[in-house]
Design a protein around this motif. Structure first.
Motif, PDB file in Angstrom:
ATOM      1  N   GLU A   2    -157.896 -65.678  64.980  1.00  0.00           N
ATOM      2  CA  GLU A   2    -157.714 -64.725  66.093  1.00  0.00           C
ATOM      3  C   GLU A   2    -158.844 -64.848  67.098  1.00  0.00           C
ATOM      4  N   ARG A   3    -158.521 -64.676  68.357  1.00  0.00           N
ATOM      5  CA  ARG A   3    -159.497 -64.601  69.448  1.00  0.00           C
ATOM      6  C   ARG A   3    -159.207 -63.328  70.221  1.00  0.00           C
ATOM      7  N   TYR A   4    -160.253 -62.695  70.743  1.00  0.00           N
ATOM      8  CA  TYR A   4    -160.103 -61.410  71.416  1.00  0.00           C
ATOM      9  C   TYR A   4    -160.764 -61.444  72.785  1.00  0.00           C
ATOM     10  N   SER A   5    -160.179 -60.718  73.723  1.00  0.00           N
ATOM     11  CA  SER A   5    -160.723 -60.585  75.073  1.00  0.00           C
ATOM     12  C   SER A   5    -160.643 -59.135  75.506  1.00  0.00           C
ATOM     13  N   VAL A   6    -161.541 -58.768  76.424  1.00  0.00           N
ATOM     14  CA  VAL A   6    -161.495 -57.454  77.047  1.00  0.00           C
ATOM     15  C   VAL A   6    -160.642 -57.605  78.300  1.00  0.00           C
ATOM     16  N   VAL A   7    -159.617 -56.757  78.413  1.00  0.00           N
ATOM     17  CA  VAL A   7    -158.645 -56.877  79.494  1.00  0.00           C
ATOM     18  C   VAL A   7    -158.414 -55.511  80.125  1.00  0.00           C
ATOM     19  N   VAL A   8    -158.217 -55.517  81.441  1.00  0.00           N
ATOM     20  CA  VAL A   8    -157.766 -54.323  82.153  1.00  0.00           C
ATOM     21  C   VAL A   8    -156.347 -54.617  82.609  1.00  0.00           C
ATOM     22  N   GLU A   9    -155.437 -53.763  82.207  1.00  0.00           N
ATOM     23  CA  GLU A   9    -154.023 -53.944  82.527  1.00  0.00           C
ATOM     24  C   GLU A   9    -153.635 -53.150  83.762  1.00  0.00           C
ATOM     25  N   SER A  10    -152.647 -53.636  84.464  1.00  0.00           N
ATOM     26  CA  SER A  10    -152.011 -52.828  85.493  1.00  0.00           C
ATOM     27  C   SER A  10    -150.550 -52.715  85.104  1.00  0.00           C
ATOM     28  N   GLY A  11    -149.926 -51.655  85.499  1.00  0.00           N
ATOM     29  CA  GLY A  11    -148.510 -51.488  85.174  1.00  0.00           C
ATOM     30  C   GLY A  11    -148.195 -50.119  84.623  1.00  0.00           C
ATOM     31  N   SER A  12    -148.727 -49.784  83.455  1.00  0.00           N
ATOM     32  CA  SER A  12    -148.405 -48.514  82.831  1.00  0.00           C
ATOM     33  C   SER A  12    -149.533 -48.060  81.923  1.00  0.00           C
ATOM     34  N   CYS A  13    -149.672 -46.760  81.782  1.00  0.00           N
ATOM     35  CA  CYS A  13    -150.666 -46.201  80.862  1.00  0.00           C
ATOM     36  C   CYS A  13    -150.078 -45.954  79.490  1.00  0.00           C
ATOM     37  N   SER A  14    -148.787 -46.121  79.346  1.00  0.00           N
ATOM     38  CA  SER A  14    -148.108 -45.868  78.087  1.00  0.00           C
ATOM     39  C   SER A  14    -148.542 -46.882  77.034  1.00  0.00           C
ATOM     40  N   GLN A  15    -148.858 -46.409  75.840  1.00  0.00           N
ATOM     41  CA  GLN A  15    -149.295 -47.293  74.764  1.00  0.00           C
ATOM     42  C   GLN A  15    -148.169 -48.179  74.241  1.00  0.00           C
ATOM     43  N   ASP A  16    -146.906 -47.799  74.464  1.00  0.00           N
ATOM     44  CA  ASP A  16    -145.816 -48.634  73.974  1.00  0.00           C
ATOM     45  C   ASP A  16    -145.245 -49.552  75.057  1.00  0.00           C
ATOM     46  N   TYR A  17    -145.830 -49.531  76.245  1.00  0.00           N
ATOM     47  CA  TYR A  17    -145.390 -50.394  77.328  1.00  0.00           C
ATOM     48  C   TYR A  17    -145.805 -51.823  77.003  1.00  0.00           C
ATOM     49  N   LYS A  18    -144.900 -52.767  77.053  1.00  0.00           N
ATOM     50  CA  LYS A  18    -145.179 -54.129  76.603  1.00  0.00           C
ATOM     51  C   LYS A  18    -145.374 -55.131  77.739  1.00  0.00           C
ATOM     52  N   LYS A  19    -145.157 -54.734  78.993  1.00  0.00           N
ATOM     53  CA  LYS A  19    -145.305 -55.662  80.109  1.00  0.00           C
ATOM     54  C   LYS A  19    -146.379 -55.157  81.055  1.00  0.00           C
ATOM     55  N   TRP A  20    -147.307 -56.007  81.421  1.00  0.00           N
ATOM     56  CA  TRP A  20    -148.359 -55.651  82.353  1.00  0.00           C
ATOM     57  C   TRP A  20    -148.910 -56.929  82.963  1.00  0.00           C
ATOM     58  N   GLU A  21    -149.688 -56.760  83.983  1.00  0.00           N
ATOM     59  CA  GLU A  21    -150.431 -57.863  84.576  1.00  0.00           C
ATOM     60  C   GLU A  21    -151.903 -57.605  84.320  1.00  0.00           C
ATOM     61  N   GLU A  22    -152.664 -58.655  84.177  1.00  0.00           N
ATOM     62  CA  GLU A  22    -154.105 -58.506  83.997  1.00  0.00           C
ATOM     63  C   GLU A  22    -154.761 -58.272  85.343  1.00  0.00           C
ATOM     64  N   ARG A  23    -155.493 -57.182  85.444  1.00  0.00           N
ATOM     65  CA  ARG A  23    -156.308 -56.925  86.628  1.00  0.00           C
ATOM     66  C   ARG A  23    -157.689 -57.530  86.466  1.00  0.00           C
ATOM     67  N   ALA A  24    -158.186 -57.577  85.241  1.00  0.00           N
ATOM     68  CA  ALA A  24    -159.498 -58.148  84.946  1.00  0.00           C
ATOM     69  C   ALA A  24    -159.506 -58.650  83.507  1.00  0.00           C
ATOM     70  N   ASN A  25    -160.308 -59.684  83.253  1.00  0.00           N
ATOM     71  CA  ASN A  25    -160.462 -60.253  81.924  1.00  0.00           C
ATOM     72  C   ASN A  25    -161.925 -60.669  81.790  1.00  0.00           C
ATOM     73  N   CYS A  26    -162.537 -60.385  80.662  1.00  0.00           N
ATOM     74  CA  CYS A  26    -163.958 -60.707  80.481  1.00  0.00           C
ATOM     75  C   CYS A  26    -164.217 -62.207  80.509  1.00  0.00           C
ATOM     76  N   GLY A  27    -163.186 -63.010  80.261  1.00  0.00           N
ATOM     77  CA  GLY A  27    -163.347 -64.459  80.294  1.00  0.00           C
ATOM     78  C   GLY A  27    -163.863 -65.073  79.007  1.00  0.00           C
ATOM     79  N   HIS A  28    -164.019 -64.256  77.982  1.00  0.00           N
ATOM     80  CA  HIS A  28    -164.517 -64.745  76.692  1.00  0.00           C
ATOM     81  C   HIS A  28    -163.374 -64.839  75.694  1.00  0.00           C
ATOM     82  N   ALA A  29    -163.548 -65.703  74.701  1.00  0.00           N
ATOM     83  CA  ALA A  29    -162.636 -65.781  73.561  1.00  0.00           C
ATOM     84  C   ALA A  29    -163.458 -65.409  72.333  1.00  0.00           C
TER      85      ALA A  29
END
Length: 88
Positions: A2-29
């Motif tokens: 597994e690899r993990y990244s810090v991401v900021v999503e745009s689209g919905s605040c709902s925890q069960d929402y499965k589609k979003w676009e990345e507004r920001a990504n830390c760039g790390h794996a």
């Protein structure tokens, strides 16, 4: 592995929402979720009005109550795995 990244999503605040676009990504794996969590803590920490991280000495703020700011870019950050799924 597994690899993990810090991401900021745009689209919905709902925890069960499965589609979003990345507004920001830390760039790390990050290889460990603990490392990704530490990265998120660093990116989302608060700063005094003079740009110093909260909890560190700022010669302008010593002894006075000051407001603190969080980077708007990282507001609402969450952790994703390499498949783009939310981890936390």
């Amino acid at each position: 592995m597994e690899r993990y990244s810090v991401v900021v999503e745009s689209g919905s605040c709902s925890q069960d929402y499965k589609k979003w676009e990345e507004r920001a990504n830390c760039g790390h794996a990050h290889r460990a979720i603990e490392a990704a969590t530490a990265c998120m803590a660093k990116l989302t920490r608060r700063y005094c009005q003079h740009g110093r991280p909260q909890g560190t000495a700022c010669r302008h703020c010593l002894g006075r109550a000051q407001g603190s700011n969080q980077s708007a870019m990282w507001f609402g950050a969450t952790l994703h795995n390499q498949d783009g799924e939310r981890v936390r």
